[in-house]
Design a protein around this motif. Structure first.
Motif, PDB file in Angstrom:
ATOM      1  N   ASP A  13       0.842  -1.194   0.000  1.00 42.22           N
ATOM      2  CA  ASP A  13       0.000   0.000   0.000  1.00 42.22           C
ATOM      3  C   ASP A  13       0.882   1.250   0.000  1.00 42.22           C
ATOM      4  N   ASP A  15       1.467   3.561   2.250  1.00 40.58           N
ATOM      5  CA  ASP A  15       2.290   3.767   3.447  1.00 40.58           C
ATOM      6  C   ASP A  15       3.476   2.812   3.500  1.00 40.58           C
ATOM      7  N   GLN A  31      10.165   2.893   9.450  1.00 41.13           N
ATOM      8  CA  GLN A  31       9.687   4.265   9.437  1.00 41.13           C
ATOM      9  C   GLN A  31       9.960   4.918  10.791  1.00 41.13           C
ATOM     10  N   ARG A  42       8.491   3.356  14.108  1.00 41.15           N
ATOM     11  CA  ARG A  42       7.168   2.718  14.090  1.00 41.15           C
ATOM     12  C   ARG A  42       7.090   1.675  12.980  1.00 41.15           C
ATOM     13  N   ARG A  46       2.739   3.961   8.750  1.00 41.59           N
ATOM     14  CA  ARG A  46       1.451   4.665   8.718  1.00 41.59           C
ATOM     15  C   ARG A  46       1.705   6.156   8.502  1.00 41.59           C
ATOM     16  N   PRO A  47       0.695   6.888   8.111  1.00 42.12           N
ATOM     17  CA  PRO A  47       0.924   8.290   7.752  1.00 42.12           C
ATOM     18  C   PRO A  47       1.211   9.208   8.935  1.00 42.12           C
ATOM     19  N   CYS A  48       0.739   8.854  10.117  1.00 41.04           N
ATOM     20  CA  CYS A  48       0.837   9.742  11.276  1.00 41.04           C
ATOM     21  C   CYS A  48       1.569   9.048  12.424  1.00 41.04           C
TER      22      CYS A  48
END
Length: 151
Positions: A13, A15, A31, A42, A46-48
């Motif tokens: 995906d 991310d 990330q 993390r 994920r985006p945040c």
């Protein structure tokens, strides 16, 4: 065609795409928050940032080393494509330089070896491992992270 071509492949995906781009280059990266006040690692991507809420991120190179945190030998295999390779292992590896991150995979004898290439009796919680990279899927469309036991 390696055994990995007949097994489940990850769904890439937006991310997670950078993770798979790095594995194709033989790099294990995770990330990290790019906020100067945070910097937390993390996984999964994920985006945040779940720690500070920042949307800024970067990908940090790891050593590719870790230890077996947990493992199972599925009996019987849950999917027909895996039956021919039983008994095989499914492991969680705690990264040496990011112990809060655990990656799923398999311990194998070499990057492109079958999933049953390591005798389950050799697996021990805490055993040191290192990442190995195995191209899989149509035309090597994704490179899987597998694990080799360290001596």
């Amino acid at each position: 065609m390696s055994d990995a071509d007949s097994l489940l492949l990850p769904v890439v995906d937006e991310d997670g795409a950078p993770f798979w781009e790095y594995t194709a280059r033989g790099e294990l990266r995770v990330q990290a928050c790019a906020s100067p006040a945070c910097g937390e690692l993390r996984f999964p991507p994920r985006p945040c940032c779940p720690h500070c809420g920042s949307f800024a991120s970067k990908w940090r190179l790891t050593s590719g080393r870790g230890r077996l945190w947990s493992y199972v030998i599925p009996h019987p295999p849950l999917l027909p494509a895996y039956a021919e390779q039983a008994p095989y292992n499914a492991v969680l590896v705690e990264l040496a330089d990011a112990p809060q991150i655990r990656l799923a995979g398999n311990v194998v004898a070499s990057p492109d070896a079958p999933l049953n290439s390591v005798d389950p009796a050799r697996l021990r919680i805490g055993a040191p491992v290192r990442a190995a990279f195995c191209p899989a899927g149509p035309s090597g469309s994704v490179t899987l992270v597998r694990w080799l036991l360290e001596r």
